[in-house]
Scaffold this motif. Structure first.
Motif, short mmCIF file in Angstrom:
data_model
loop_
_atom_site.label_atom_id
_atom_site.label_comp_id
_atom_site.label_asym_id
_atom_site.label_seq_id
_atom_site.Cartn_x
_atom_site.Cartn_y
_atom_site.Cartn_z
N ILE A 180 0.85 -1.20 0.00
CA ILE A 180 0.00 0.00 0.00
C ILE A 180 0.88 1.25 0.00
CG2 ILE A 180 -1.63 1.35 1.38
CD1 ILE A 180 -2.83 -1.32 2.33
N PHE A 181 1.89 1.23 0.85
CA PHE A 181 2.80 2.38 0.93
C PHE A 181 3.48 2.63 -0.42
CE2 PHE A 181 6.92 4.33 1.75
CZ PHE A 181 6.59 5.36 2.62
N THR A 182 3.97 1.57 -1.03
CA THR A 182 4.66 1.70 -2.33
C THR A 182 3.71 2.22 -3.40
OG1 THR A 182 6.12 -0.14 -1.73
CG2 THR A 182 6.02 0.47 -4.06
N ARG A 183 2.47 1.74 -3.37
CA ARG A 183 1.50 2.18 -4.37
C ARG A 183 1.19 3.68 -4.21
NH1 ARG A 183 -2.62 -0.56 -2.85
NH2 ARG A 183 -3.93 1.13 -2.08
N GLN A 185 3.12 5.92 -2.94
CA GLN A 185 4.31 6.67 -3.37
C GLN A 185 4.27 6.98 -4.86
OE1 GLN A 185 7.63 4.25 -1.94
NE2 GLN A 185 8.40 6.03 -0.84
N LYS A 186 3.79 6.01 -5.64
CA LYS A 186 3.78 6.16 -7.09
C LYS A 186 2.61 7.04 -7.57
CE LYS A 186 5.89 1.62 -7.89
NZ LYS A 186 5.69 0.24 -8.44
N GLN A 187 1.59 7.18 -6.73
CA GLN A 187 0.37 7.83 -7.19
C GLN A 187 0.27 9.31 -6.82
OE1 GLN A 187 -2.67 5.30 -5.53
NE2 GLN A 187 -2.64 3.86 -7.26
N VAL A 188 0.83 9.70 -5.69
CA VAL A 188 0.66 11.08 -5.23
C VAL A 188 2.00 11.69 -4.84
CG1 VAL A 188 -1.70 10.68 -4.42
CG2 VAL A 188 0.22 10.36 -2.84
N GLU A 189 2.01 13.01 -4.80
CA GLU A 189 3.22 13.73 -4.40
C GLU A 189 3.35 13.74 -2.89
OE1 GLU A 189 3.06 17.61 -6.03
OE2 GLU A 189 3.26 16.96 -8.12
N SER A 190 4.58 13.90 -2.43
CA SER A 190 4.84 13.99 -1.00
C SER A 190 4.31 15.34 -0.47
CB SER A 190 6.33 13.88 -0.73
OG SER A 190 6.61 13.93 0.64
N PRO A 191 3.73 15.35 0.73
CA PRO A 191 3.50 14.20 1.63
C PRO A 191 2.32 13.39 1.14
CG PRO A 191 2.60 16.18 2.60
CD PRO A 191 3.29 16.62 1.34
N CYS A 225 -8.13 10.42 0.90
CA CYS A 225 -8.83 11.67 0.61
C CYS A 225 -9.50 11.56 -0.76
CB CYS A 225 -7.87 12.84 0.65
SG CYS A 225 -8.64 14.42 0.15
N PRO A 226 -10.78 11.88 -0.85
CA PRO A 226 -11.47 11.79 -2.15
C PRO A 226 -11.04 12.86 -3.15
CG PRO A 226 -12.93 12.73 -0.51
CD PRO A 226 -11.68 12.30 0.22
N PHE A 227 -10.27 13.83 -2.67
CA PHE A 227 -9.87 14.94 -3.55
C PHE A 227 -8.42 14.83 -4.03
CE2 PHE A 227 -13.11 16.45 -0.54
CZ PHE A 227 -14.14 16.75 -1.42
N CYS A 228 -7.50 14.46 -3.12
CA CYS A 228 -6.08 14.40 -3.52
C CYS A 228 -5.52 12.98 -3.50
CB CYS A 228 -5.23 15.31 -2.63
SG CYS A 228 -5.13 14.78 -0.89
N ASN A 229 -6.33 12.02 -3.07
CA ASN A 229 -5.96 10.59 -3.07
C ASN A 229 -4.85 10.25 -2.07
OD1 ASN A 229 -7.83 9.82 -5.10
ND2 ASN A 229 -6.43 10.62 -6.66
N ARG A 230 -4.55 11.17 -1.16
CA ARG A 230 -3.57 10.84 -0.13
C ARG A 230 -4.21 9.98 0.94
NH1 ARG A 230 -2.04 16.06 -1.80
NH2 ARG A 230 0.23 16.32 -2.07
N LEU A 231 -3.38 9.17 1.60
CA LEU A 231 -3.88 8.39 2.72
C LEU A 231 -4.05 9.36 3.89
CD1 LEU A 231 -2.88 4.86 3.78
CD2 LEU A 231 -3.16 6.61 5.53
N ILE A 232 -5.22 9.34 4.52
CA ILE A 232 -5.51 10.30 5.59
C ILE A 232 -5.82 9.56 6.88
CG2 ILE A 232 -6.25 12.21 4.12
CD1 ILE A 232 -9.12 11.25 4.39
#
Length: 239
Positions: A180-183, A185-191, A225-232
């Protein structure tokens, strides 16, 4: 493994990656500073070499003129020795005129030689200054290089420590969580893993739906997050 524990692991992995990136940026900066120092030293040496070449050219020009003046003086001397043996006035006047032209040439050459002497003197002073600049640049390069290399070694040690600590954290995590973490990383910008304070995602600063905020508070599952796809994850506003 509880969701809270999973989030703690993911946040810690992200923190280690951020720390490692910071160290890599620091090390890259050291490499750039070393390159700049090498460039300064090379530039100082190039200027010294150019000053040496200019001075050598001036001295060569001076020697050439000096040789021409000596040759002309010898020519004038020989011409004077011929004057008593000349039979006609025409030949006499022609020889005098040739001697006069040669003397004028020597006069111009001597003026050029005086000008060259001034330029040579200035060139010698300039060369001495370039040499001093080379000495200073070399001393600065040597001292700064030693300091930067020491900082680089410390940075490499720190980077290895971070990598070791990250490996320990990753090894303690379930393989699925690492995937999940690796996925992410590939999908969204840090953080890529951010808290929600109140109802606001700190990744995009947009309020998430109230129902999702309530789910986050229960820590029953991982949410995005439904807007930026980050894990919240939920974090009290006072934290």
């Amino acid at each position: 493994m509880e969701v809270r524990e999973q989030i703690d692991i993911l946040v810690e992995l992200q923190r280690k990656d951020v720390d490692a990136d910071a160290v890599r940026t620091f090390l890259s900066g050291i490499a750039q500073r070393l390159q700049a120092l090498e460039g300064n030293l090379a530039s100082a040496e190039a200027e010294r070499e150019a000053a040496e070449a200019d001075l050598a050219a001036l001295r060569k020009d001076y020697r050439s003129l000096e040789s021409d003046v000596k040759a002309n003086l010898e020519l004038i001397r020989k011409s004077k020795s011929r004057l008593p043996g000349i039979k006609t006035n025409k030949e006499y006047q022609a020889l005098l005129k040739a001697m006069e032209e040669t003397e004028k040439k020597n006069s111009r050459f001597e003026d050029e030689m005086l000008e060259l002497l001034d330029r040579i003197e200035a060139g010698e002073k300039g060369l001495e200054q370039r040499k001093q600049e080379c000495v200073q640049a070399d001393a600065s390069f040597t001292a700064e290089k030693a300091r930067l290399e020491s900082e680089s070694r410390e940075g490499e040690i720190r980077l290895a420590e971070i990598a070791e600590a990250r490996d320990r954290t990753a090894q303690a995590a379930p393989p699925e969580l690492i995937k999940i973490f690796t996925r992410i990383q590939k999908q969204v910008e840090s953080p890529m893993i951010v808290p929600v304070r109140g109802n606001t995602c700190e990744g995009c600063n947009i309020q998430i739906p109230p129902q999702m905020a309530n789910e986050l508070r229960r820590f029953e599952s991982l949410n995005f997050c439904p807007f930026c796809n980050r894990l919240i994850y939920w974090q009290r506003p006072s934290d």
